[in-house]
Motif scaffolding. Structure first.
Motif, PDB file in Angstrom:
ATOM      1  N   ALA A  35       0.838  -1.210   0.000  1.00  0.00           N
ATOM      2  CA  ALA A  35       0.000   0.000   0.000  1.00  0.00           C
ATOM      3  C   ALA A  35       0.872   1.259   0.000  1.00  0.00           C
ATOM      4  CB  ALA A  35      -0.931  -0.001   1.203  1.00  0.00           C
ATOM      5  N   SER A  36       1.992   1.209   0.715  1.00  0.00           N
ATOM      6  CA  SER A  36       2.903   2.362   0.726  1.00  0.00           C
ATOM      7  C   SER A  36       3.469   2.603  -0.657  1.00  0.00           C
ATOM      8  CB  SER A  36       4.042   2.136   1.713  1.00  0.00           C
ATOM      9  OG  SER A  36       3.563   2.153   3.025  1.00  0.00           O
ATOM     10  N   VAL A  37       3.826   1.528  -1.338  1.00  0.00           N
ATOM     11  CA  VAL A  37       4.357   1.668  -2.694  1.00  0.00           C
ATOM     12  C   VAL A  37       3.310   2.338  -3.583  1.00  0.00           C
ATOM     13  CG1 VAL A  37       5.245   0.430  -4.712  1.00  0.00           C
ATOM     14  CG2 VAL A  37       5.841  -0.355  -2.414  1.00  0.00           C
ATOM     15  N   SER A  38       2.068   1.912  -3.476  1.00  0.00           N
ATOM     16  CA  SER A  38       0.990   2.511  -4.277  1.00  0.00           C
ATOM     17  C   SER A  38       0.821   3.991  -3.947  1.00  0.00           C
ATOM     18  CB  SER A  38      -0.323   1.778  -4.031  1.00  0.00           C
ATOM     19  OG  SER A  38      -0.223   0.447  -4.450  1.00  0.00           O
ATOM     20  N   ARG A  39       0.846   4.310  -2.653  1.00  0.00           N
ATOM     21  CA  ARG A  39       0.687   5.721  -2.244  1.00  0.00           C
ATOM     22  C   ARG A  39       1.846   6.566  -2.752  1.00  0.00           C
ATOM     23  NH1 ARG A  39      -1.188   3.403   2.577  1.00  0.00           N
ATOM     24  NH2 ARG A  39       0.880   3.619   3.500  1.00  0.00           N
ATOM     25  N   TRP A  40       3.066   6.044  -2.643  1.00  0.00           N
ATOM     26  CA  TRP A  40       4.232   6.801  -3.100  1.00  0.00           C
ATOM     27  C   TRP A  40       4.197   7.012  -4.606  1.00  0.00           C
ATOM     28  CZ3 TRP A  40       8.084   3.297  -0.023  1.00  0.00           C
ATOM     29  CH2 TRP A  40       7.955   3.573   1.346  1.00  0.00           C
ATOM     30  N   ARG A  41       3.730   6.008  -5.319  1.00  0.00           N
ATOM     31  CA  ARG A  41       3.648   6.127  -6.772  1.00  0.00           C
ATOM     32  C   ARG A  41       2.615   7.195  -7.152  1.00  0.00           C
ATOM     33  NH1 ARG A  41       2.415   1.704 -11.028  1.00  0.00           N
ATOM     34  NH2 ARG A  41       3.393   2.701 -12.795  1.00  0.00           N
ATOM     35  N   ARG A  46       1.289  12.741  -8.793  1.00  0.00           N
ATOM     36  CA  ARG A  46       0.523  13.952  -8.477  1.00  0.00           C
ATOM     37  C   ARG A  46       1.400  15.187  -8.305  1.00  0.00           C
ATOM     38  NH1 ARG A  46      -2.315  11.869  -4.559  1.00  0.00           N
ATOM     39  NH2 ARG A  46      -0.898  12.522  -2.915  1.00  0.00           N
ATOM     40  N   GLN A  47       2.497  15.065  -7.531  1.00  0.00           N
ATOM     41  CA  GLN A  47       3.281  16.267  -7.257  1.00  0.00           C
ATOM     42  C   GLN A  47       4.688  16.238  -7.841  1.00  0.00           C
ATOM     43  OE1 GLN A  47       2.967  16.333  -2.964  1.00  0.00           O
ATOM     44  NE2 GLN A  47       5.060  15.606  -2.711  1.00  0.00           N
ATOM     45  N   GLY A  48       5.064  15.135  -8.490  1.00  0.00           N
ATOM     46  CA  GLY A  48       6.358  15.093  -9.166  1.00  0.00           C
ATOM     47  C   GLY A  48       7.523  14.654  -8.302  1.00  0.00           C
ATOM     48  N   ASP A  49       7.305  14.459  -7.026  1.00  0.00           N
ATOM     49  CA  ASP A  49       8.350  13.939  -6.137  1.00  0.00           C
ATOM     50  C   ASP A  49       7.688  13.110  -5.044  1.00  0.00           C
ATOM     51  OD1 ASP A  49       7.210  15.773  -4.462  1.00  0.00           O
ATOM     52  OD2 ASP A  49       9.006  16.958  -4.131  1.00  0.00           O
TER      53      ASP A  49
END
Length: 123
Positions: A35-41, A46-49
């Protein structure tokens, strides 16, 4: 208190996903949740970083602070109003605040709601 994982780790995980690893495989390899990987992706898209946002802090007192003038006016107009009565008046005006929210508001602004009897000081 929780702490955000480093930007370096986030970048390495997303690089593994970009190279073809699935979210679950990258998560297992680096010891994080899928889930963290999905959120980070999603954050990267969304914000480019992948910089983490601020943690903790007060996020909701702005709603009651916007009514500062109204609450002060109500307290001046009826100085012996109780917190429960103040809540009802505010609710009638369309502003719903909990007892604790009002107590924290009073503490932030140095307002006391204790009713003291008007008696002469003791010797």
């Amino acid at each position: 208190m929780s702490k955000a994982l480093s930007v370096d780790l986030r970048t390495r995980v997303l690089a593994a996903v970009a190279e073809g690893a699935s979210h679950r495989a990258a998560a297992m390899r680096f010891g994080v949740s899928a889930a963290s990987v999905s959120r980070w992706r999603a954050l990267d898209r969304r914000q480019g970083d992948v910089m983490p946002g601020p943690l903790g802090g007060d996020r909701r007192s702005g709603r009651i602070e916007a009514q500062h003038g109204l609450i002060r006016r109500l307290l001046i107009d009826t100085p012996d109003i109780t917190t429960a009565e103040l809540r009802l008046v505010l609710q009638d005006l369309g502003h719903s605040f909990g007892h604790g929210t009002l107590q924290r508001f009073f503490a932030r602004h140095g307002l006391t709601r204790k009713k003291r009897p008007r008696t002469p000081a003791s010797r």
